[in-house]
Design a protein around this motif. Structure first.
Motif, PDB file in Angstrom:
ATOM      1  N   MET A  45       0.834  -1.196   0.000  1.00 42.80           N
ATOM      2  CA  MET A  45       0.000   0.000   0.000  1.00 42.80           C
ATOM      3  C   MET A  45       0.876   1.255   0.000  1.00 42.80           C
ATOM      4  SD  MET A  45      -2.848   1.345   2.747  1.00 42.80           S
ATOM      5  CE  MET A  45      -3.546  -0.279   2.967  1.00 42.80           C
ATOM      6  N   ARG A  46       1.931   1.242   0.818  1.00 43.15           N
ATOM      7  CA  ARG A  46       2.827   2.394   0.858  1.00 43.15           C
ATOM      8  C   ARG A  46       3.528   2.597  -0.484  1.00 43.15           C
ATOM      9  NH1 ARG A  46       4.210   0.148   6.153  1.00 43.15           N
ATOM     10  NH2 ARG A  46       3.377   1.501   7.808  1.00 43.15           N
ATOM     11  N   GLU A  47       3.978   1.520  -1.076  1.00 43.97           N
ATOM     12  CA  GLU A  47       4.697   1.629  -2.355  1.00 43.97           C
ATOM     13  C   GLU A  47       3.817   2.213  -3.442  1.00 43.97           C
ATOM     14  OE1 GLU A  47       6.026  -2.317  -3.127  1.00 43.97           O
ATOM     15  OE2 GLU A  47       7.794  -2.163  -1.804  1.00 43.97           O
ATOM     16  N   GLU A  51       3.453   6.653  -5.223  1.00 47.10           N
ATOM     17  CA  GLU A  51       3.567   7.068  -6.621  1.00 47.10           C
ATOM     18  C   GLU A  51       2.386   7.935  -7.071  1.00 47.10           C
ATOM     19  OE1 GLU A  51       3.792   3.404  -8.699  1.00 47.10           O
ATOM     20  OE2 GLU A  51       5.760   2.861  -7.907  1.00 47.10           O
ATOM     21  N   VAL A  52       1.379   8.060  -6.224  1.00 49.65           N
ATOM     22  CA  VAL A  52       0.170   8.782  -6.615  1.00 49.65           C
ATOM     23  C   VAL A  52       0.418  10.293  -6.590  1.00 49.65           C
ATOM     24  CG1 VAL A  52      -2.224   9.300  -5.956  1.00 49.65           C
ATOM     25  CG2 VAL A  52      -1.348   6.958  -5.792  1.00 49.65           C
ATOM     26  N   ASP A  53      -0.033  10.974  -7.628  1.00 44.99           N
ATOM     27  CA  ASP A  53       0.008  12.436  -7.648  1.00 44.99           C
ATOM     28  C   ASP A  53      -1.078  12.949  -6.697  1.00 44.99           C
ATOM     29  OD1 ASP A  53      -0.110  15.144  -8.150  1.00 44.99           O
ATOM     30  OD2 ASP A  53      -0.174  14.958 -10.326  1.00 44.99           O
ATOM     31  N   PRO A  54      -0.714  13.750  -5.669  1.00 45.50           N
ATOM     32  CA  PRO A  54      -1.726  14.228  -4.712  1.00 45.50           C
ATOM     33  C   PRO A  54      -2.891  14.950  -5.378  1.00 45.50           C
ATOM     34  CG  PRO A  54       0.488  14.688  -3.898  1.00 45.50           C
ATOM     35  CD  PRO A  54       0.642  14.187  -5.305  1.00 45.50           C
ATOM     36  N   ARG A  55      -2.669  15.572  -6.529  1.00 42.88           N
ATOM     37  CA  ARG A  55      -3.752  16.303  -7.182  1.00 42.88           C
ATOM     38  C   ARG A  55      -4.832  15.351  -7.699  1.00 42.88           C
ATOM     39  NH1 ARG A  55      -2.987  21.504  -7.631  1.00 42.88           N
ATOM     40  NH2 ARG A  55      -4.638  21.695  -9.172  1.00 42.88           N
ATOM     41  N   GLU A  56      -4.491  14.086  -7.897  1.00 40.39           N
ATOM     42  CA  GLU A  56      -5.506  13.119  -8.308  1.00 40.39           C
ATOM     43  C   GLU A  56      -6.552  12.914  -7.212  1.00 40.39           C
ATOM     44  OE1 GLU A  56      -5.923  11.433 -11.337  1.00 40.39           O
ATOM     45  OE2 GLU A  56      -4.531  13.004 -11.944  1.00 40.39           O
ATOM     46  N   VAL A  57      -6.122  13.052  -5.947  1.00 45.07           N
ATOM     47  CA  VAL A  57      -7.055  12.856  -4.834  1.00 45.07           C
ATOM     48  C   VAL A  57      -8.081  13.988  -4.795  1.00 45.07           C
ATOM     49  CG1 VAL A  57      -7.213  12.390  -2.352  1.00 45.07           C
ATOM     50  CG2 VAL A  57      -5.167  11.707  -3.604  1.00 45.07           C
ATOM     51  N   ARG A  58      -7.716  15.163  -5.334  1.00 46.04           N
ATOM     52  CA  ARG A  58      -8.651  16.301  -5.360  1.00 46.04           C
ATOM     53  C   ARG A  58      -9.958  15.930  -6.053  1.00 46.04           C
ATOM     54  NH1 ARG A  58      -7.219  21.425  -4.211  1.00 46.04           N
ATOM     55  NH2 ARG A  58      -9.121  22.034  -5.315  1.00 46.04           N
ATOM     56  N   LYS A  59      -9.894  15.060  -7.062  1.00 46.29           N
ATOM     57  CA  LYS A  59     -11.084  14.717  -7.844  1.00 46.29           C
ATOM     58  C   LYS A  59     -12.167  14.088  -6.966  1.00 46.29           C
ATOM     59  CE  LYS A  59      -8.259  13.979 -11.986  1.00 46.29           C
ATOM     60  NZ  LYS A  59      -7.799  13.009 -13.000  1.00 46.29           N
ATOM     61  N   VAL A  60     -11.734  13.329  -5.950  1.00 39.27           N
ATOM     62  CA  VAL A  60     -12.708  12.678  -5.067  1.00 39.27           C
ATOM     63  C   VAL A  60     -13.419  13.733  -4.215  1.00 39.27           C
ATOM     64  CG1 VAL A  60     -13.045  10.813  -3.426  1.00 39.27           C
ATOM     65  CG2 VAL A  60     -11.101  10.745  -4.996  1.00 39.27           C
ATOM     66  N   CYS A 101      11.764  12.928   2.723  1.00 41.84           N
ATOM     67  CA  CYS A 101      11.659  12.608   1.307  1.00 41.84           C
ATOM     68  C   CYS A 101      12.055  13.851   0.520  1.00 41.84           C
ATOM     69  CB  CYS A 101      10.242  12.160   0.949  1.00 41.84           C
ATOM     70  SG  CYS A 101       8.991  13.469   1.100  1.00 41.84           S
ATOM     71  N   LYS A 102      12.037  13.746  -0.789  1.00 39.38           N
ATOM     72  CA  LYS A 102      12.479  14.869  -1.623  1.00 39.38           C
ATOM     73  C   LYS A 102      11.513  16.044  -1.572  1.00 39.38           C
ATOM     74  CE  LYS A 102      10.378  13.242  -5.954  1.00 39.38           C
ATOM     75  NZ  LYS A 102      10.645  12.863  -7.362  1.00 39.38           N
ATOM     76  N   ASN A 103      10.276  15.800  -1.110  1.00 42.97           N
ATOM     77  CA  ASN A 103       9.286  16.873  -1.044  1.00 42.97           C
ATOM     78  C   ASN A 103       9.177  17.516   0.332  1.00 42.97           C
ATOM     79  OD1 ASN A 103       8.508  16.592  -3.748  1.00 42.97           O
ATOM     80  ND2 ASN A 103       7.072  14.959  -3.261  1.00 42.97           N
ATOM     81  N   GLN A 404       8.409   9.808  -2.280  1.00 42.75           N
ATOM     82  CA  GLN A 404       7.849  10.825  -3.170  1.00 42.75           C
ATOM     83  C   GLN A 404       6.645  11.524  -2.519  1.00 42.75           C
ATOM     84  OE1 GLN A 404       7.694   9.620  -7.486  1.00 42.75           O
ATOM     85  NE2 GLN A 404       8.191   7.594  -6.667  1.00 42.75           N
ATOM     86  N   ASN A 405       5.458  10.898  -2.620  1.00 38.57           N
ATOM     87  CA  ASN A 405       4.221  11.579  -2.226  1.00 38.57           C
ATOM     88  C   ASN A 405       3.440  10.884  -1.128  1.00 38.57           C
ATOM     89  OD1 ASN A 405       4.588  13.502  -4.385  1.00 38.57           O
ATOM     90  ND2 ASN A 405       3.838  11.936  -5.791  1.00 38.57           N
TER      91      ASN A 405
END
Length: 481
Positions: A45-47, A51-60, A101-103, A404-405
């Motif tokens: 689940m963590r892996e 990789e998910v772009d956080p902006r994709e979660v905005r759609k929900v 992390c890098k962010n 990453q994210n």
């Protein structure tokens, strides 16, 4: 969806979720309630979430918000002339001295100081410790000196600082541009951190959050939070100001006709930010403090203001002093705001004082509502952040950081679980009946999680009906396999 299950069921960690995910009843309930065909391990689940772009979660968030709009749930949040109050503020949800992390944004606790000077003085006692002096006068090339903890002056070769010579290549020039100075400071600061690896560093993730509120309601409707984090290639930390700018722009893009009044603290009462809100067709009620706005308060004292007072049924006396179309600061003479100062005296004689600026024209008829709107900013802290941190959402727990994210995605999924709970408490009669069985939300979460772990559940309706005890024909099945 497995991540939503973790946060929706208020598991204290991924390990607790992972320990029982292979049990038949857990598999069954994940499939019927969350449409999860096969629950992943905590590592997998963590892996994948990393990789998910956080902006994709905005759609929900947008999808759920649209459902509430269609169901007329937002109508009871209308406040002033059909507008909705939208307080916003930043909060932290991860901090560590080692995991990063890098962010991640980075805080250096022992910062170095960098000064550009023309001549090197003999006595350097007036400089702070850990100060680098970049010296250049017309008769010599650039030189670099370091003032250590003992206030000793140490010369450093320019060539030993990677990248500095390239910035200072033109030795005939005495002055550097602003961008060149900024770049030189970053290079020297990097050199300092390499030379002093014992320096304490804190890595952190914050997010800027906003929610639609009403002064008379405890329930809030959160929008998708905006992460405050570094992006690829950025040397500087992201900041709350930039994050708020992105969040409001996204909100206007996703909800072009939503009438909003942004409510923020005094840090937001600056011309660039208020100009951005105006361009987005958003009204505002923003705090203003005498220490931050000396020009404004001095101008108000010299001006003819309207004073008004009244008393409410609870014995509280409300006193106002307001003026419309007054200059905010000395630097922007054409930028005008409306200003209101407020004193609240309760029946025991205790006095509280507040002040705001707004672009809403103030009158005796609406000043009480503007005041209540301005004071609703505390709901983003109390009804949102404190709920997430103290009512079993485990907002400050590190469920996983990733490379990453992951940390940001988990933060957004946790806020999404909170959004779902708030939507149900506002709109779902069955949820309300289940909630009424318990004095606290945490007791309800414990009961939901216990039933989820012990029985086969075919639907959310069955689960809430059993908790509410309203339908005797609904029973949860035991796992006999």
């Amino acid at each position: 969806m497995s991540g939503i299950a973790v946060f929706g069921l208020k598991f204290p960690s991924l390990l607790k979720f992972d320990e029982r995910r292979d049990e038949n009843r857990i598999k069954h309930n994940l499939r019927t309630l969350y449409h999860v065909k096969q629950a992943p391990s905590d590592t997998y689940m963590r892996e994948r979430c990393d990789e998910v772009d956080p902006r994709e979660v905005r759609k929900v968030y947008k999808k759920l918000f649209s459902c509430m709009q269609r169901g007329k749930a937002l109508e009871e949040f209308e406040y002033l002339d059909g507008h909705y109050l939208l307080p916003g503020d930043g909060t932290g949800f991860f901090t560590s001295n080692s995991v990063h992390c890098k962010n991640c944004c980075v805080k250096h606790h022992k910062k170095c100081h960098i000064k550009f000077i023309l001549n090197l003085p003999e006595n350097v006692d007036h400089f702070k410790k850990n100060t680098y002096l970049l010296v250049k006068n017309p008769k010599q090339p650039w030189e670099l000196y370091y003032i250590n903890h003992d206030k000793q002056k140490i010369k450093i070769e320019i060539n030993s600082v990677n990248g500095l010579r390239e910035i200072l290549l033109d030795k005939s020039r005495k002055n550097l541009s602003r961008d060149e100075k900024s770049l030189a400071k970053e290079v020297v600061a990097t050199y300092y951190r390499i030379e002093h690896p014992e320096e304490q560093v804190t890595y952190y993730h914050n997010m800027f959050c906003a929610a639609i509120v009403h002064p008379d309601k405890k329930i809030v409707i959160p929008l998708a939070p905006e992460p405050i984090m570094k992006t690829d290639g950025d040397a500087k930390n992201d900041c709350e100001r930039n994050a708020s700018k992105r969040l409001y722009a996204d909100t206007r893009r996703e909800h072009p006709h939503l009438k909003l009044i942004v409510v923020e603290d005094s840090l937001a009462s600056n011309v660039p930010h208020l100009t951005d809100l105006k361009a987005l067709d958003m009204r505002y009620v923003v705090g203003a403090k005498p220490g931050d706005h000396k020009f404004l308060f001095d101008l108000v004292k010299k001006s003819q203001c309207t004073e008004y007072s009244h008393q409410t049924d609870d014995g509280t006396t409300h006193r106002y002093r307001y003026i419309n179309q007054v200059q905010l600061n000395n630097s922007h003479p054409d930028f005008k705001v409306n200003f209101v100062e407020y004193w609240e005296t309760d029946k025991h004689g205790e006095v509280q004082h507040f002040s705001w600026i707004t672009d809403i024209t103030i009158t005796n008829e609406n000043v009480y509502h503007i005041m209540r709107g301005g004071r609703s900013n505390w709901r983003i802290e109390n009804n949102t952040f404190n709920t997430l941190k103290n009512q079993d959402y485990h907002f400050s727990h590190n469920f996983g950081h990733g490379y990453q994210n992951l940390c940001t995605v988990f933060g957004m999924l946790m806020m999404l679980a909170f959004f779902v709970d708030q939507a149900q408490e506002l709109c779902c009669q069955l949820f309300k009946k289940a909630r009424a069985k318990f004095k606290s939300r945490t007791s309800l979460w414990d009961q939901i999680r216990r039933l989820f772990m012990e029985f086969l559940i075919d639907s959310w309706d069955d689960l809430f009906n059993v908790i509410a005890g309203k339908r005797q024909d609904v029973k949860l099945k035991s796992d006999t396999s």
